[in-house]
Design a protein around this motif. Structure first.
Motif, PDB file in Angstrom:
ATOM      1  N   PRO A  60       0.799  -1.236   0.000  1.00  0.00           N
ATOM      2  CA  PRO A  60       0.000   0.000   0.000  1.00  0.00           C
ATOM      3  C   PRO A  60       0.829   1.283   0.000  1.00  0.00           C
ATOM      4  CG  PRO A  60      -0.210  -1.187   2.099  1.00  0.00           C
ATOM      5  CD  PRO A  60       0.608  -2.057   1.202  1.00  0.00           C
ATOM      6  N   SER A  61       2.013   1.245   0.609  1.00  0.00           N
ATOM      7  CA  SER A  61       2.889   2.429   0.636  1.00  0.00           C
ATOM      8  C   SER A  61       4.228   1.997   1.208  1.00  0.00           C
ATOM      9  CB  SER A  61       2.289   3.532   1.541  1.00  0.00           C
ATOM     10  OG  SER A  61       2.212   3.044   2.874  1.00  0.00           O
ATOM     11  N   GLY A  62       5.182   2.902   1.242  1.00  0.00           N
ATOM     12  CA  GLY A  62       6.450   2.579   1.897  1.00  0.00           C
ATOM     13  C   GLY A  62       7.672   2.885   1.054  1.00  0.00           C
ATOM     14  N   ALA A  63       8.805   2.347   1.503  1.00  0.00           N
ATOM     15  CA  ALA A  63      10.091   2.650   0.871  1.00  0.00           C
ATOM     16  C   ALA A  63      10.298   1.743  -0.352  1.00  0.00           C
ATOM     17  CB  ALA A  63      11.205   2.466   1.902  1.00  0.00           C
ATOM     18  N   PHE A  64       9.645   2.081  -1.437  1.00  0.00           N
ATOM     19  CA  PHE A  64       9.748   1.323  -2.687  1.00  0.00           C
ATOM     20  C   PHE A  64      10.007   2.321  -3.816  1.00  0.00           C
ATOM     21  CE2 PHE A  64       6.891  -1.017   0.143  1.00  0.00           C
ATOM     22  CZ  PHE A  64       7.585  -2.209   0.258  1.00  0.00           C
ATOM     23  N   THR A  65      11.216   2.851  -3.808  1.00  0.00           N
ATOM     24  CA  THR A  65      11.569   3.922  -4.745  1.00  0.00           C
ATOM     25  C   THR A  65      11.181   3.579  -6.184  1.00  0.00           C
ATOM     26  OG1 THR A  65      13.393   4.549  -3.299  1.00  0.00           O
ATOM     27  CG2 THR A  65      13.521   5.314  -5.589  1.00  0.00           C
ATOM     28  N   GLY A  66      10.493   4.501  -6.792  1.00  0.00           N
ATOM     29  CA  GLY A  66      10.140   4.329  -8.207  1.00  0.00           C
ATOM     30  C   GLY A  66       8.839   3.592  -8.443  1.00  0.00           C
ATOM     31  N   GLU A  67       8.186   3.174  -7.380  1.00  0.00           N
ATOM     32  CA  GLU A  67       6.962   2.384  -7.557  1.00  0.00           C
ATOM     33  C   GLU A  67       5.699   3.234  -7.347  1.00  0.00           C
ATOM     34  OE1 GLU A  67       6.654  -0.840  -8.538  1.00  0.00           O
ATOM     35  OE2 GLU A  67       8.798  -0.834  -8.894  1.00  0.00           O
ATOM     36  N   ILE A  68       4.587   2.702  -7.799  1.00  0.00           N
ATOM     37  CA  ILE A  68       3.283   3.381  -7.709  1.00  0.00           C
ATOM     38  C   ILE A  68       2.301   2.434  -7.023  1.00  0.00           C
ATOM     39  CG2 ILE A  68       1.339   4.292  -9.078  1.00  0.00           C
ATOM     40  CD1 ILE A  68       3.692   6.063  -9.531  1.00  0.00           C
ATOM     41  N   SER A  69       1.626   2.921  -5.978  1.00  0.00           N
ATOM     42  CA  SER A  69       0.677   2.051  -5.263  1.00  0.00           C
ATOM     43  C   SER A  69      -0.720   2.143  -5.874  1.00  0.00           C
ATOM     44  CB  SER A  69       0.604   2.446  -3.788  1.00  0.00           C
ATOM     45  OG  SER A  69      -0.119   3.652  -3.667  1.00  0.00           O
ATOM     46  N   VAL A  70      -1.547   1.170  -5.523  1.00  0.00           N
ATOM     47  CA  VAL A  70      -2.923   1.165  -6.031  1.00  0.00           C
ATOM     48  C   VAL A  70      -3.700   2.365  -5.473  1.00  0.00           C
ATOM     49  CG1 VAL A  70      -5.036  -0.179  -6.237  1.00  0.00           C
ATOM     50  CG2 VAL A  70      -2.857  -1.340  -6.161  1.00  0.00           C
ATOM     51  N   SER A  71      -3.417   2.736  -4.202  1.00  0.00           N
ATOM     52  CA  SER A  71      -4.170   3.871  -3.641  1.00  0.00           C
ATOM     53  C   SER A  71      -3.822   5.168  -4.382  1.00  0.00           C
ATOM     54  CB  SER A  71      -3.936   4.002  -2.144  1.00  0.00           C
ATOM     55  OG  SER A  71      -2.581   4.213  -1.895  1.00  0.00           O
ATOM     56  N   MET A  72      -2.591   5.277  -4.878  1.00  0.00           N
ATOM     57  CA  MET A  72      -2.240   6.466  -5.688  1.00  0.00           C
ATOM     58  C   MET A  72      -3.070   6.492  -6.967  1.00  0.00           C
ATOM     59  SD  MET A  72       1.864   6.296  -5.406  1.00  0.00           S
ATOM     60  CE  MET A  72       2.678   6.353  -3.830  1.00  0.00           C
ATOM     61  N   LEU A  73      -3.212   5.330  -7.571  1.00  0.00           N
ATOM     62  CA  LEU A  73      -4.008   5.235  -8.805  1.00  0.00           C
ATOM     63  C   LEU A  73      -5.469   5.547  -8.505  1.00  0.00           C
ATOM     64  CD1 LEU A  73      -2.398   1.981 -10.264  1.00  0.00           C
ATOM     65  CD2 LEU A  73      -1.988   4.343 -10.995  1.00  0.00           C
ATOM     66  N   LYS A  74      -5.924   4.989  -7.383  1.00  0.00           N
ATOM     67  CA  LYS A  74      -7.318   5.207  -7.000  1.00  0.00           C
ATOM     68  C   LYS A  74      -7.584   6.693  -6.755  1.00  0.00           C
ATOM     69  CE  LYS A  74     -10.902   3.435  -4.049  1.00  0.00           C
ATOM     70  NZ  LYS A  74     -11.299   2.512  -3.008  1.00  0.00           N
ATOM     71  N   SER A  75      -6.607   7.368  -6.160  1.00  0.00           N
ATOM     72  CA  SER A  75      -6.802   8.792  -5.856  1.00  0.00           C
ATOM     73  C   SER A  75      -6.938   9.634  -7.126  1.00  0.00           C
ATOM     74  CB  SER A  75      -5.669   9.317  -4.975  1.00  0.00           C
ATOM     75  OG  SER A  75      -4.470   9.369  -5.714  1.00  0.00           O
ATOM     76  N   LEU A  76      -6.459   9.086  -8.230  1.00  0.00           N
ATOM     77  CA  LEU A  76      -6.615   9.789  -9.522  1.00  0.00           C
ATOM     78  C   LEU A  76      -7.915   9.398 -10.218  1.00  0.00           C
ATOM     79  CD1 LEU A  76      -3.186   9.538 -11.409  1.00  0.00           C
ATOM     80  CD2 LEU A  76      -4.315  11.614 -10.640  1.00  0.00           C
ATOM     81  N   GLY A  77      -8.583   8.395  -9.666  1.00  0.00           N
ATOM     82  CA  GLY A  77      -9.826   7.939 -10.293  1.00  0.00           C
ATOM     83  C   GLY A  77      -9.600   6.874 -11.354  1.00  0.00           C
ATOM     84  N   ILE A  78      -8.442   6.222 -11.310  1.00  0.00           N
ATOM     85  CA  ILE A  78      -8.144   5.156 -12.286  1.00  0.00           C
ATOM     86  C   ILE A  78      -8.988   3.927 -11.928  1.00  0.00           C
ATOM     87  CG2 ILE A  78      -6.305   3.679 -13.226  1.00  0.00           C
ATOM     88  CD1 ILE A  78      -6.124   6.798 -13.800  1.00  0.00           C
ATOM     89  N   GLU A  79      -9.484   3.258 -12.951  1.00  0.00           N
ATOM     90  CA  GLU A  79     -10.426   2.155 -12.696  1.00  0.00           C
ATOM     91  C   GLU A  79      -9.846   0.758 -12.931  1.00  0.00           C
ATOM     92  OE1 GLU A  79     -12.221   4.723 -15.527  1.00  0.00           O
ATOM     93  OE2 GLU A  79     -14.183   4.062 -14.819  1.00  0.00           O
ATOM     94  N   TYR A  80      -8.909   0.646 -13.860  1.00  0.00           N
ATOM     95  CA  TYR A  80      -8.352  -0.670 -14.218  1.00  0.00           C
ATOM     96  C   TYR A  80      -6.838  -0.666 -14.016  1.00  0.00           C
ATOM     97  CZ  TYR A  80     -12.762  -1.597 -16.698  1.00  0.00           C
ATOM     98  OH  TYR A  80     -14.080  -1.802 -17.019  1.00  0.00           O
ATOM     99  N   VAL A  81      -6.277  -1.834 -13.710  1.00  0.00           N
ATOM    100  CA  VAL A  81      -4.818  -1.955 -13.640  1.00  0.00           C
ATOM    101  C   VAL A  81      -4.392  -3.248 -14.347  1.00  0.00           C
ATOM    102  CG1 VAL A  81      -2.766  -1.965 -12.170  1.00  0.00           C
ATOM    103  CG2 VAL A  81      -4.853  -0.839 -11.356  1.00  0.00           C
TER     104      VAL A  81
END
Ligand code: PGA
Length: 265
Positions: free
Chosen positions: A84-105
Motif C-alpha cells: 500500500p505504501s512505503g520505501a519502494f523507490t520508483g513504484e506506484i501504489s494502487v491507492s495512488m491510482l485510486k486517488s486519480l480515479g483510475i479504474e483498471y490496472v
C-alpha cells in the motif's frame, strides 16, 4: 420442467459487453499522448456498445482523466506495486491510482514477467491489492513460443491461473478481467489464429467453471492480446469466448485503434 440454466447462460453470454483496452506501454511524450487522445476520442461512438479503456504511462494519467471527464471511456494503469505504501523507490501504489480515479490496472503483463522478473507469487499479491482497492485487475497470462511448440500451453496457462487467481473466492473472481496474451504474438506481427484464440479462451473458461461453476465462468471477460490489428480484430472478436482485446502497437495510431473499437462495438 423449463430448463432454466440454459436460458441463464445465454443471458449471461449476452451481458459480456466487449472490452477494448489500449496498452501504450512506454510510448509517447505527454504532448504526443494528449494529441493521440484528442484524435481518438471524437471517433468513439456516442452510444458505446463496448467498454474502451486507455492505459497510458503513469505520467499521462492525470491528463487522461481530464480528457475523459464526462465521457464513457475508462482509464487504466499498466502496473502497480503490491504494497500500500512505503520505501519502494520508483513504484506506484494502487491507492495512488485510486486517488486519480483510475479504474483498471494491468497486472502480470508478459513484459513485466520477463523483463522485470515478476513471479506468479508477486502477481497474485498485485491482483489482491487491486481488488482490495475496488479497482479491476486486467490479469495477463499466456505461454512462450517454446511452450506452444511442445503443445503444453494449456498446462502452463492453467498453472498461471491457479497461482495468481484461484485463491479468490467466488463473488470476487468475477471482478477480474483476464487477458490471454501468447508471448509469441506480442509485438511480433504474428497473431494467434481465431481458432487458436478461441481454443485457449474456452479452455480458460472451462478451468474457471471447474474451479468455481459455469455461471461464474460465463461472467468473466477474457480478452485476447498479441498483434491485434484493424484487419484481424473482427474475426478474433467474433469468437464465442473472446470478449475483446488488449491492444499494444495498434493502439498508438488513432485510425487503427478506432477501427479496432468499431470491430468490437
Ligand atoms: P501488441 O501488444 O498488440 O503490440 O502485440 C499487446 C500487449 O502487449 O498487450
Amino acid at each position: 420442467m423449463v430448463k432454466m440454466p440454459c436460458l441463464t447462460f445465454n443471458l449471461m453470454e449476452n451481458i459480456r459487453k466487449k472490452i477494448v483496452a489500449a496498452n501504450w506501454k512506454m510510448n509517447t511524450s505527454l504532448a504526443e499522448g494528449e494529441l493521440l487522445i484528442d484524435q481518438i476520442l471524437p471517433g468513439i461512438p456516442k452510444s458505446l456498445n463496448c467498454t474502451v479503456i486507455f492505459a497510458p504511462p503513469f505520467t499521462h494519467l492525470s491528463m487522461l482523466k481530464e480528457k475523459l471527464a464526462g465521457s464513457e471511456v475508462h482509464s487504466g494503469a499498466q502496473n502497480c506495486h503490491e504494497e500500500p505504501s512505503g520505501a519502494f523507490t520508483g513504484e506506484i501504489s494502487v491507492s495512488m491510482l485510486k486517488s486519480l480515479g483510475i479504474e483498471y490496472v494491468i497486472v502480470g503483463h508478459s513484459e513485466r514477467r520477463q523483463l522485470f522478473h515478476e513471479s506468479n507469487d508477486v502477481i497474485r499479491l498485485k491482483v489482491d491489492a487491486v481488488l482490495k482497492a475496488g479497482l479491476i485487475p486486467i490479469f495477463c497470462c499466456g505461454e512462450t513460443l517454446d511452450i506452444r511448440q511442445t503443445d503444453t500451453q494449456n498446462i502452463f496457462v492453467r498453472h498461471q491461473l491457479e497461482e495468481c487467481l484461484f485463491h479468490l473466492e467466488k463473488g470476487t473472481i468475477e471482478k477480474v478481467c483476464i487477458a490471454y496474451e501468447p508471448v509469441w504474438a506480442i509485438g511480433t506481427g504474428v497473431t494467434a489464429s481465431p481458432e487458436q484464440a478461441q481454443e485457449m479462451h474456452q479452455y480458460i473458461r472451462d478451468q474457471i467453471a471447474l474451479k468455481y461453476d459455469k455461471v461464474t465462468s460465463q461472467l468473466i471477460h477474457i480478452l485476447y492480446g498479441g498483434s491485434v490489428k484493424a484487419d484481424n480484430a473482427k474475426l478474433l472478436f467474433t469468437q464465442e469466448d473472446v470478449d475483446g482485446g488488449l491492444i499494444g502497437g495498434a493502439s498508438l495510431n488513432a485510425e487503427s485503434f478506432l477501427d479496432i473499437i468499431h470491430a468490437a462495438c
